[in-house]
Design an enzyme around this catalytic site. Structure first.
Site, PDB file in Angstrom:
ATOM      1  N   TYR A 125      50.965-113.608  42.786  1.00  0.00           N
ATOM      2  CA  TYR A 125      49.667-113.157  43.290  1.00  0.00           C
ATOM      3  C   TYR A 125      48.827-112.561  42.160  1.00  0.00           C
ATOM      4  CZ  TYR A 125      46.296-110.066  45.541  1.00  0.00           C
ATOM      5  OH  TYR A 125      45.149-109.414  45.898  1.00  0.00           O
ATOM      6  N   GLN A 129      45.140-113.985  40.303  1.00  0.00           N
ATOM      7  CA  GLN A 129      43.903-113.228  40.453  1.00  0.00           C
ATOM      8  C   GLN A 129      42.830-113.705  39.487  1.00  0.00           C
ATOM      9  OE1 GLN A 129      42.934-110.726  42.791  1.00  0.00           O
ATOM     10  NE2 GLN A 129      44.609-111.896  43.653  1.00  0.00           N
TER      11      GLN A 129
END
Length: 143
Positions: A125, A129
């Site tokens: 994750y 970004q």
């Protein structure tokens, strides 16, 4: 899984930490962003904090940190935000003009402890970004 070792302890404590620039000003770009990365790496190394992953956007940053049990998370974030703010404001006149009160980072921060099961998901994750923030699409989600 790789455990960290200290005197009289073996541990694997990872935290996902997110903090923003004050007023969400988009100042973490170019040379400021590069220098911010360097400074945060230095601060973490000096305090035995490992950076497993990190991502910087113009107005906030994500870090996946392995912090020794002897350092409270709040103290680790205080070191990182305080020392990086002071150094960046000393080095960049642009930041001194924008942040005349000597505070680069907003007051709060987000932190969550990451277990072994989902640390890979959090790392993925964080790494995604950059791609997410490079797209300037505007989506409205249906409720």
């Amino acid at each position: 899984m790789e455990y960290r070792k200290g005197s009289h302890r073996i541990y694997d404590l990872k935290y996902h930490v997110v903090f923003c620039t004050k007023y969400r000003y988009r100042v973490l770009t170019g040379q400021v962003a590069d220098r911010t990365r360097e400074i945060i790496r230095e601060i973490c190394a000096a305090n035995y904090i490992d950076i497993a992953s990190g991502s910087m956007s113009p107005d906030h940053m994500h870090l996946l940190l392995s912090i020794p049990p002897s350092i409270p998370v709040s103290k680790a974030v205080q070191y990182i935000k305080g020392k990086s703010s002071r150094k960046l404001l000393q080095e960049f006149e642009l930041l001194r003009k924008r942040y005349w009160g000597q505070h680069l980072w907003a007051r709060g921060y987000f932190v969550v402890m990451v277990g072994h099961v989902n640390s890979n998901e959090v790392q993925k994750y964080i790494e995604e970004q950059e791609m997410h923030h490079k797209r300037d699409d505007f989506k409205i989600s249906e409720f």
